[in-house]
Design a protein around this motif. Structure first.
Motif, PDB file in Angstrom:
ATOM      1  N   PRO A 166     -39.602   9.987  -0.872  1.00  0.00           N
ATOM      2  CA  PRO A 166     -38.744  10.915  -0.119  1.00  0.00           C
ATOM      3  C   PRO A 166     -39.567  11.723   0.876  1.00  0.00           C
ATOM      4  O   PRO A 166     -40.750  12.000   0.643  1.00  0.00           O
ATOM      5  CB  PRO A 166     -38.141  11.808  -1.205  1.00  0.00           C
ATOM      6  N   THR A 167     -38.956  12.072   1.993  1.00  0.00           N
ATOM      7  CA  THR A 167     -39.674  12.812   3.031  1.00  0.00           C
ATOM      8  C   THR A 167     -39.847  14.282   2.680  1.00  0.00           C
ATOM      9  O   THR A 167     -40.709  14.963   3.241  1.00  0.00           O
ATOM     10  CB  THR A 167     -38.941  12.700   4.375  1.00  0.00           C
ATOM     11  N   SER A 168     -39.025  14.791   1.744  1.00  0.00           N
ATOM     12  CA  SER A 168     -39.137  16.201   1.385  1.00  0.00           C
ATOM     13  C   SER A 168     -38.648  16.422  -0.037  1.00  0.00           C
ATOM     14  O   SER A 168     -37.997  15.555  -0.617  1.00  0.00           O
ATOM     15  CB  SER A 168     -38.314  17.067   2.347  1.00  0.00           C
ATOM     16  N   VAL A 169     -38.988  17.591  -0.575  1.00  0.00           N
ATOM     17  CA  VAL A 169     -38.478  18.004  -1.886  1.00  0.00           C
ATOM     18  C   VAL A 169     -37.966  19.431  -1.777  1.00  0.00           C
ATOM     19  O   VAL A 169     -38.563  20.270  -1.093  1.00  0.00           O
ATOM     20  CB  VAL A 169     -39.561  17.908  -2.979  1.00  0.00           C
ATOM     21  N   LYS A 170     -36.868  19.714  -2.440  1.00  0.00           N
ATOM     22  CA  LYS A 170     -36.307  21.061  -2.456  1.00  0.00           C
ATOM     23  C   LYS A 170     -37.050  21.909  -3.490  1.00  0.00           C
ATOM     24  O   LYS A 170     -37.410  21.417  -4.565  1.00  0.00           O
ATOM     25  CB  LYS A 170     -34.818  21.012  -2.794  1.00  0.00           C
ATOM     26  N   ILE A 171     -37.251  23.155  -3.187  1.00  0.00           N
ATOM     27  CA  ILE A 171     -37.917  24.087  -4.089  1.00  0.00           C
ATOM     28  C   ILE A 171     -36.876  25.066  -4.625  1.00  0.00           C
ATOM     29  O   ILE A 171     -36.254  25.813  -3.844  1.00  0.00           O
ATOM     30  CB  ILE A 171     -39.055  24.855  -3.384  1.00  0.00           C
ATOM     31  N   THR A 172     -36.652  25.022  -5.932  1.00  0.00           N
ATOM     32  CA  THR A 172     -35.614  25.873  -6.536  1.00  0.00           C
ATOM     33  C   THR A 172     -36.182  27.090  -7.253  1.00  0.00           C
ATOM     34  O   THR A 172     -35.435  27.985  -7.637  1.00  0.00           O
ATOM     35  CB  THR A 172     -34.785  25.048  -7.534  1.00  0.00           C
ATOM     36  N   SER A 173     -37.485  27.133  -7.450  1.00  0.00           N
ATOM     37  CA  SER A 173     -38.095  28.279  -8.135  1.00  0.00           C
ATOM     38  C   SER A 173     -38.831  29.154  -7.131  1.00  0.00           C
ATOM     39  O   SER A 173     -39.110  28.739  -5.997  1.00  0.00           O
ATOM     40  CB  SER A 173     -39.069  27.781  -9.209  1.00  0.00           C
ATOM     41  N   THR A 175     -41.845  30.290  -5.822  1.00  0.00           N
ATOM     42  CA  THR A 175     -43.252  29.901  -5.839  1.00  0.00           C
ATOM     43  C   THR A 175     -43.791  29.846  -4.423  1.00  0.00           C
ATOM     44  O   THR A 175     -43.034  29.671  -3.461  1.00  0.00           O
ATOM     45  CB  THR A 175     -43.430  28.527  -6.519  1.00  0.00           C
ATOM     46  N   PHE A 176     -45.076  30.006  -4.309  1.00  0.00           N
ATOM     47  CA  PHE A 176     -45.735  29.901  -3.002  1.00  0.00           C
ATOM     48  C   PHE A 176     -46.365  28.515  -2.805  1.00  0.00           C
ATOM     49  O   PHE A 176     -47.010  28.276  -1.798  1.00  0.00           O
ATOM     50  CB  PHE A 176     -46.836  30.971  -2.870  1.00  0.00           C
ATOM     51  N   HIS A 177     -46.164  27.634  -3.774  1.00  0.00           N
ATOM     52  CA  HIS A 177     -46.843  26.340  -3.745  1.00  0.00           C
ATOM     53  C   HIS A 177     -45.870  25.177  -3.529  1.00  0.00           C
ATOM     54  O   HIS A 177     -44.730  25.207  -4.002  1.00  0.00           O
ATOM     55  CB  HIS A 177     -47.612  26.133  -5.049  1.00  0.00           C
ATOM     56  N   CYS A 178     -46.368  24.189  -2.847  1.00  0.00           N
ATOM     57  CA  CYS A 178     -45.630  22.928  -2.655  1.00  0.00           C
ATOM     58  C   CYS A 178     -46.226  21.859  -3.572  1.00  0.00           C
ATOM     59  O   CYS A 178     -47.418  21.912  -3.890  1.00  0.00           O
ATOM     60  CB  CYS A 178     -45.742  22.464  -1.205  1.00  0.00           C
ATOM     61  N   PRO A 206     -41.742  28.639   0.229  1.00  0.00           N
ATOM     62  CA  PRO A 206     -40.935  27.568   0.821  1.00  0.00           C
ATOM     63  C   PRO A 206     -39.621  27.345   0.068  1.00  0.00           C
ATOM     64  O   PRO A 206     -39.544  27.544  -1.138  1.00  0.00           O
ATOM     65  CB  PRO A 206     -41.837  26.351   0.704  1.00  0.00           C
ATOM     66  N   GLU A 207     -38.622  26.960   0.801  1.00  0.00           N
ATOM     67  CA  GLU A 207     -37.380  26.466   0.195  1.00  0.00           C
ATOM     68  C   GLU A 207     -37.354  24.934   0.188  1.00  0.00           C
ATOM     69  O   GLU A 207     -36.582  24.315  -0.523  1.00  0.00           O
ATOM     70  CB  GLU A 207     -36.151  26.979   0.960  1.00  0.00           C
ATOM     71  N   GLU A 208     -38.223  24.376   1.022  1.00  0.00           N
ATOM     72  CA  GLU A 208     -38.322  22.925   1.123  1.00  0.00           C
ATOM     73  C   GLU A 208     -39.733  22.581   1.560  1.00  0.00           C
ATOM     74  O   GLU A 208     -40.320  23.273   2.394  1.00  0.00           O
ATOM     75  CB  GLU A 208     -37.297  22.375   2.126  1.00  0.00           C
ATOM     76  N   CYS A 209     -40.289  21.531   0.951  1.00  0.00           N
ATOM     77  CA  CYS A 209     -41.634  21.086   1.300  1.00  0.00           C
ATOM     78  C   CYS A 209     -41.571  19.663   1.843  1.00  0.00           C
ATOM     79  O   CYS A 209     -40.817  18.826   1.331  1.00  0.00           O
ATOM     80  CB  CYS A 209     -42.553  21.142   0.089  1.00  0.00           C
ATOM     81  N   PHE A 210     -42.360  19.401   2.871  1.00  0.00           N
ATOM     82  CA  PHE A 210     -42.313  18.116   3.571  1.00  0.00           C
ATOM     83  C   PHE A 210     -43.634  17.381   3.466  1.00  0.00           C
ATOM     84  O   PHE A 210     -44.705  17.982   3.378  1.00  0.00           O
ATOM     85  CB  PHE A 210     -41.970  18.321   5.045  1.00  0.00           C
ATOM     86  N   ALA A 211     -43.538  16.058   3.496  1.00  0.00           N
ATOM     87  CA  ALA A 211     -44.745  15.238   3.470  1.00  0.00           C
ATOM     88  C   ALA A 211     -45.465  15.281   4.811  1.00  0.00           C
ATOM     89  O   ALA A 211     -46.698  15.216   4.872  1.00  0.00           O
ATOM     90  CB  ALA A 211     -44.387  13.798   3.121  1.00  0.00           C
ATOM     91  N   THR A 212     -44.712  15.401   5.895  1.00  0.00           N
ATOM     92  CA  THR A 212     -45.299  15.411   7.238  1.00  0.00           C
ATOM     93  C   THR A 212     -44.596  16.447   8.106  1.00  0.00           C
ATOM     94  O   THR A 212     -43.466  16.876   7.817  1.00  0.00           O
ATOM     95  CB  THR A 212     -45.156  14.041   7.916  1.00  0.00           C
TER      96      THR A 212
END
Length: 226
Positions: A166-173, A175-178, A206-212
């Motif tokens: 997947p190109t991205s993942v949603k962050i539900t907690s 946190t400052f980390h991807c 982040p609310e969403e983290c991306f690979a690129t």
């Protein structure tokens, strides 16, 4: 059924002409007058014999009848279900056989027996990629003819399709980390993405983290100016 029987007449006086008559439980089978005969459903559960008659001019005509076969068993050509893909399981369906028949299985790759593959199902090994798989089913029942039937072969075994990351993942907690592999932070409130070298990267939740960065831009985020 479906297995051809062939008469072996033995040794007769040279020049003797031979004729054949096949019977089921002692009753002549209509039209069965050749040296070979393939039982049909009409002979299921019956014992087959063949009478050979020899004639030669100047000699006494003689007839000899064979010993009876075991009872004719009913059988079907097995079928394979499942995907011909390495790591996937194939299953054998035997079809309709004489009741109370017990079955054994042998899976084959390009016609060669696969060592240890003797169950109703077979998980395809990577060693058989590019080969065609078939299954041989043998049916046995006391007092009946033992029969072996072989399925049609599958298509050539292929590798499974690669799993797309997947190109991205949603962050539900909070946190400052991807997660590993998704270093680009997307901030939904600002619509800005931050890269690890950016001035605000560590301070961004982040609310969403991306690979690129391209993935972030495609999702509607714009680059941070710092």
């Amino acid at each position: 059924m479906g297995t051809k029987l062939t008469a072996k007449p033995g040794t007769w006086t040279s020049g003797t002409s031979l004729s054949y008559r096949w019977s089921a439980e002692g009753r002549a089978i209509s039209g069965a007058t050749r040296s070979s005969f393939t039982p049909t459903t009409a002979q299921q559960g019956k014992r087959i014999t063949v009478q050979v008659t020899g004639k030669r001019s100047g000699y006494t005509t003689a007839s000899k009848t064979s010993a009876a076969t075991l009872k004719v068993a009913r059988s079907s050509t097995p079928k394979i279900s499942g995907s011909a893909t390495t790591g996937k399981a194939l299953s054998a369906s035997v079809g309709t056989w004489t009741s109370s028949t017990s079955f054994s299985y042998q899976w084959r790759a390009n016609g060669t027996a696969i060592k240890g593959a003797t169950s109703r199902t077979y998980k395809i090994s990577s060693a058989h990629q590019g080969k065609r798989i078939s299954v041989q089913v043998t049916g046995k029942r006391s007092g009946h003819t033992t029969l072996t039937r072989t399925s049609a072969s599958t298509a050539a075994v292929k590798s499974p399709a690669p799993v797309k990351k997947p190109t991205s993942v949603k962050i539900t907690s909070s946190t400052f980390h991807c997660p590993k592999g998704y270093p680009v932070k997307g901030n939904a409130n600002s619509g800005i993405y931050h890269v690890p070298s950016g001035a605000y990267y560590k301070a961004t939740k982040p609310e969403e983290c991306f690979a690129t960065t391209a993935g972030a831009r495609n999702a509607g985020y714009r680059a941070s100016k710092r």
